[in-house]
Design a protein around this motif. Structure first.
Motif, PDB file in Angstrom:
ATOM      1  N   ARG A 174       8.013   9.277  -2.723  1.00  0.00           N
ATOM      2  CA  ARG A 174       8.431   9.276  -1.315  1.00  0.00           C
ATOM      3  C   ARG A 174       7.245   9.049  -0.373  1.00  0.00           C
ATOM      4  O   ARG A 174       7.356   8.302   0.608  1.00  0.00           O
ATOM      5  N   ILE A 175       6.113   9.681  -0.663  1.00  0.00           N
ATOM      6  CA  ILE A 175       4.910   9.486   0.161  1.00  0.00           C
ATOM      7  C   ILE A 175       4.496   8.018   0.135  1.00  0.00           C
ATOM      8  O   ILE A 175       4.193   7.430   1.178  1.00  0.00           O
ATOM      9  N   ASN A 176       4.471   7.404  -1.049  1.00  0.00           N
ATOM     10  CA  ASN A 176       4.079   5.998  -1.158  1.00  0.00           C
ATOM     11  C   ASN A 176       4.997   5.103  -0.324  1.00  0.00           C
ATOM     12  O   ASN A 176       4.532   4.158   0.330  1.00  0.00           O
ATOM     13  N   GLN A 177       6.291   5.392  -0.329  1.00  0.00           N
ATOM     14  CA  GLN A 177       7.228   4.598   0.472  1.00  0.00           C
ATOM     15  C   GLN A 177       6.902   4.715   1.962  1.00  0.00           C
ATOM     16  O   GLN A 177       6.881   3.707   2.688  1.00  0.00           O
ATOM     17  N   LYS A 178       6.651   5.939   2.410  1.00  0.00           N
ATOM     18  CA  LYS A 178       6.347   6.158   3.827  1.00  0.00           C
ATOM     19  C   LYS A 178       5.057   5.453   4.234  1.00  0.00           C
ATOM     20  O   LYS A 178       4.987   4.829   5.292  1.00  0.00           O
ATOM     21  N   ILE A 179       4.045   5.560   3.383  1.00  0.00           N
ATOM     22  CA  ILE A 179       2.759   4.935   3.704  1.00  0.00           C
ATOM     23  C   ILE A 179       2.884   3.420   3.692  1.00  0.00           C
ATOM     24  O   ILE A 179       2.295   2.740   4.534  1.00  0.00           O
ATOM     25  N   ALA A 180       3.640   2.888   2.759  1.00  0.00           N
ATOM     26  CA  ALA A 180       3.833   1.432   2.707  1.00  0.00           C
ATOM     27  C   ALA A 180       4.467   0.923   3.995  1.00  0.00           C
ATOM     28  O   ALA A 180       4.086  -0.136   4.506  1.00  0.00           O
ATOM     29  N   ARG A 181       5.410   1.671   4.541  1.00  0.00           N
ATOM     30  CA  ARG A 181       6.040   1.272   5.811  1.00  0.00           C
ATOM     31  C   ARG A 181       5.028   1.273   6.962  1.00  0.00           C
ATOM     32  O   ARG A 181       5.127   0.462   7.882  1.00  0.00           O
ATOM     33  N   LEU A 182       4.055   2.184   6.912  1.00  0.00           N
ATOM     34  CA  LEU A 182       3.050   2.287   7.977  1.00  0.00           C
ATOM     35  C   LEU A 182       1.911   1.279   7.814  1.00  0.00           C
ATOM     36  O   LEU A 182       1.109   1.102   8.738  1.00  0.00           O
ATOM     37  N   SER A 183       1.829   0.653   6.657  1.00  0.00           N
ATOM     38  CA  SER A 183       0.712  -0.241   6.337  1.00  0.00           C
ATOM     39  C   SER A 183       0.981  -1.667   6.801  1.00  0.00           C
ATOM     40  O   SER A 183       2.123  -2.131   6.789  1.00  0.00           O
ATOM     41  N   THR A 184      -0.086  -2.350   7.184  1.00  0.00           N
ATOM     42  CA  THR A 184       0.032  -3.759   7.558  1.00  0.00           C
ATOM     43  C   THR A 184       0.031  -4.652   6.332  1.00  0.00           C
ATOM     44  O   THR A 184       0.582  -5.754   6.368  1.00  0.00           O
ATOM     45  N   GLU A 185      -0.596  -4.176   5.250  1.00  0.00           N
ATOM     46  CA  GLU A 185      -0.637  -4.919   3.991  1.00  0.00           C
ATOM     47  C   GLU A 185      -0.469  -3.932   2.846  1.00  0.00           C
ATOM     48  O   GLU A 185      -0.957  -2.805   2.917  1.00  0.00           O
ATOM     49  N   VAL A 186       0.215  -4.367   1.783  1.00  0.00           N
ATOM     50  CA  VAL A 186       0.363  -3.562   0.570  1.00  0.00           C
ATOM     51  C   VAL A 186       0.069  -4.467  -0.625  1.00  0.00           C
ATOM     52  O   VAL A 186       0.592  -5.588  -0.707  1.00  0.00           O
ATOM     53  N   TYR A 187      -0.761  -3.966  -1.535  1.00  0.00           N
ATOM     54  CA  TYR A 187      -1.109  -4.706  -2.752  1.00  0.00           C
ATOM     55  C   TYR A 187      -0.725  -3.888  -3.973  1.00  0.00           C
ATOM     56  O   TYR A 187      -0.929  -2.675  -4.006  1.00  0.00           O
ATOM     57  N   LEU A 188      -0.200  -4.570  -4.979  1.00  0.00           N
ATOM     58  CA  LEU A 188       0.070  -3.986  -6.281  1.00  0.00           C
ATOM     59  C   LEU A 188      -0.949  -4.564  -7.244  1.00  0.00           C
ATOM     60  O   LEU A 188      -1.091  -5.794  -7.335  1.00  0.00           O
ATOM     61  N   VAL A 189      -1.676  -3.688  -7.946  1.00  0.00           N
ATOM     62  CA  VAL A 189      -2.692  -4.130  -8.898  1.00  0.00           C
ATOM     63  C   VAL A 189      -2.196  -3.818 -10.307  1.00  0.00           C
ATOM     64  O   VAL A 189      -1.854  -2.679 -10.625  1.00  0.00           O
ATOM     65  N   THR A 190      -2.152  -4.856 -11.137  1.00  0.00           N
ATOM     66  CA  THR A 190      -1.758  -4.716 -12.531  1.00  0.00           C
ATOM     67  C   THR A 190      -2.763  -5.472 -13.388  1.00  0.00           C
ATOM     68  O   THR A 190      -3.063  -6.641 -13.098  1.00  0.00           O
ATOM     69  N   CYS A 191      -3.288  -4.824 -14.405  1.00  0.00           N
ATOM     70  CA  CYS A 191      -4.270  -5.445 -15.317  1.00  0.00           C
ATOM     71  C   CYS A 191      -5.439  -6.054 -14.559  1.00  0.00           C
ATOM     72  O   CYS A 191      -5.967  -7.119 -14.918  1.00  0.00           O
ATOM     73  N   GLY A 192      -5.851  -5.409 -13.469  1.00  0.00           N
ATOM     74  CA  GLY A 192      -6.971  -5.889 -12.681  1.00  0.00           C
ATOM     75  C   GLY A 192      -6.629  -7.043 -11.749  1.00  0.00           C
ATOM     76  O   GLY A 192      -7.512  -7.583 -11.092  1.00  0.00           O
ATOM     77  N   ILE A 193      -5.354  -7.414 -11.678  1.00  0.00           N
ATOM     78  CA  ILE A 193      -4.936  -8.530 -10.843  1.00  0.00           C
ATOM     79  C   ILE A 193      -4.157  -8.007  -9.639  1.00  0.00           C
ATOM     80  O   ILE A 193      -3.083  -7.430  -9.797  1.00  0.00           O
ATOM     81  N   PRO A 194      -4.703  -8.183  -8.434  1.00  0.00           N
ATOM     82  CA  PRO A 194      -3.995  -7.723  -7.238  1.00  0.00           C
ATOM     83  C   PRO A 194      -2.997  -8.776  -6.753  1.00  0.00           C
ATOM     84  O   PRO A 194      -3.289  -9.975  -6.779  1.00  0.00           O
ATOM     85  N   ARG A 195      -1.835  -8.303  -6.323  1.00  0.00           N
ATOM     86  CA  ARG A 195      -0.816  -9.166  -5.736  1.00  0.00           C
ATOM     87  C   ARG A 195      -0.372  -8.537  -4.414  1.00  0.00           C
ATOM     88  O   ARG A 195       0.019  -7.366  -4.401  1.00  0.00           O
ATOM     89  N   ARG A 196      -0.425  -9.322  -3.376  1.00  0.00           N
ATOM     90  CA  ARG A 196       0.041  -8.824  -2.079  1.00  0.00           C
ATOM     91  C   ARG A 196       1.568  -8.801  -2.108  1.00  0.00           C
ATOM     92  O   ARG A 196       2.212  -9.813  -2.405  1.00  0.00           O
ATOM     93  N   ILE A 197       2.131  -7.627  -1.780  1.00  0.00           N
ATOM     94  CA  ILE A 197       3.589  -7.502  -1.761  1.00  0.00           C
ATOM     95  C   ILE A 197       4.125  -7.246  -0.354  1.00  0.00           C
ATOM     96  O   ILE A 197       5.329  -7.263  -0.138  1.00  0.00           O
ATOM     97  N   LYS A 198       3.226  -7.017   0.573  1.00  0.00           N
ATOM     98  CA  LYS A 198       3.612  -6.909   1.999  1.00  0.00           C
ATOM     99  C   LYS A 198       2.481  -7.459   2.844  1.00  0.00           C
ATOM    100  O   LYS A 198       1.322  -7.213   2.613  1.00  0.00           O
TER     101      LYS A 198
END
Length: 180
Positions: A156-180
């Motif tokens: 729930r915290i992650n969801q709230k922070i993602a809404r407040l963020s201008t950019e969100v990145y998901l990092v998998t296997c050292g590879i970042p992907r912008r998702i917002k």
């Protein structure tokens, strides 16, 4: 206009390295470190993290009143929300085997309050903030009640922070992907 960036992913996915790379070449950065030394392993992890950062960066350590780290610099890294949350959760619920709903809500509100206070202060100075968190809900449902409560709060915290963020990145296997 400043940036509020959330970096998320699994354990050892490369989140912290990516978060730090956002400020490559910038000497005036405040690193808000939330880990506490509980044992020798954690002490070694913290030392490795410190050595990986540029020597010019300032470190602020703590899980409470983290907005106090905001002074005259424009660039901040909070690493990490999940460790900060576990510290706060332990402090509030240390005597509970089963965490009552009101205690769960108290933990969540405290964590959320800390992060919102930090974001508000960063925005007031038109600064940049990169926050690191873990995706803890990608696995099986934990058998342990406390672990389930923790997973739910972080989700729930992650969801709230993602809404407040201008950019969100998901990092998998050292590879970042912008998702917002």
């Amino acid at each position: 206009m400043g940036r509020i960036i959330l970096v998320t992913g699994g354990a050892r996915s490369g989140k912290s390295s990516f978060a730090e790379s956002i400020f490559d070449g910038i000497k005036e950065v405040v690193y808000i470190a939330t880990a506490k030394i509980y044992d020798e392993e954690m002490e070694q992890r913290i030392e490795r993290h410190k050595k990986s950062r540029p020597a010019e960066w300032i470190t602020y350590e703590g899980s409470y009143n983290i907005e106090r780290a905001v002074k005259d610099k424009k660039n901040y890294i909070l690493d990490c929300i999940t460790v900060m949350s576990s510290n706060i959760m332990f402090d509030i619920t240390r005597d509970c085997e089963i965490i009552p709903l009101e205690k769960q809500q108290e933990v969540e509100e405290k964590v959320e309050g800390e992060i919102i206070a930090l974001i508000d202060k960063i925005k007031a100075i038109d600064g940049n903030l990169v926050m690191v968190t873990n995706e803890v809900g990608y696995s099986i449902v934990p058998e342990n009640h406390v672990a389930r409560v923790y997973r739910d709060i972080i989700g729930r915290i992650n969801q709230k922070i993602a809404r407040l963020s201008t950019e969100v990145y998901l990092v998998t296997c050292g590879i970042p992907r912008r998702i917002k």
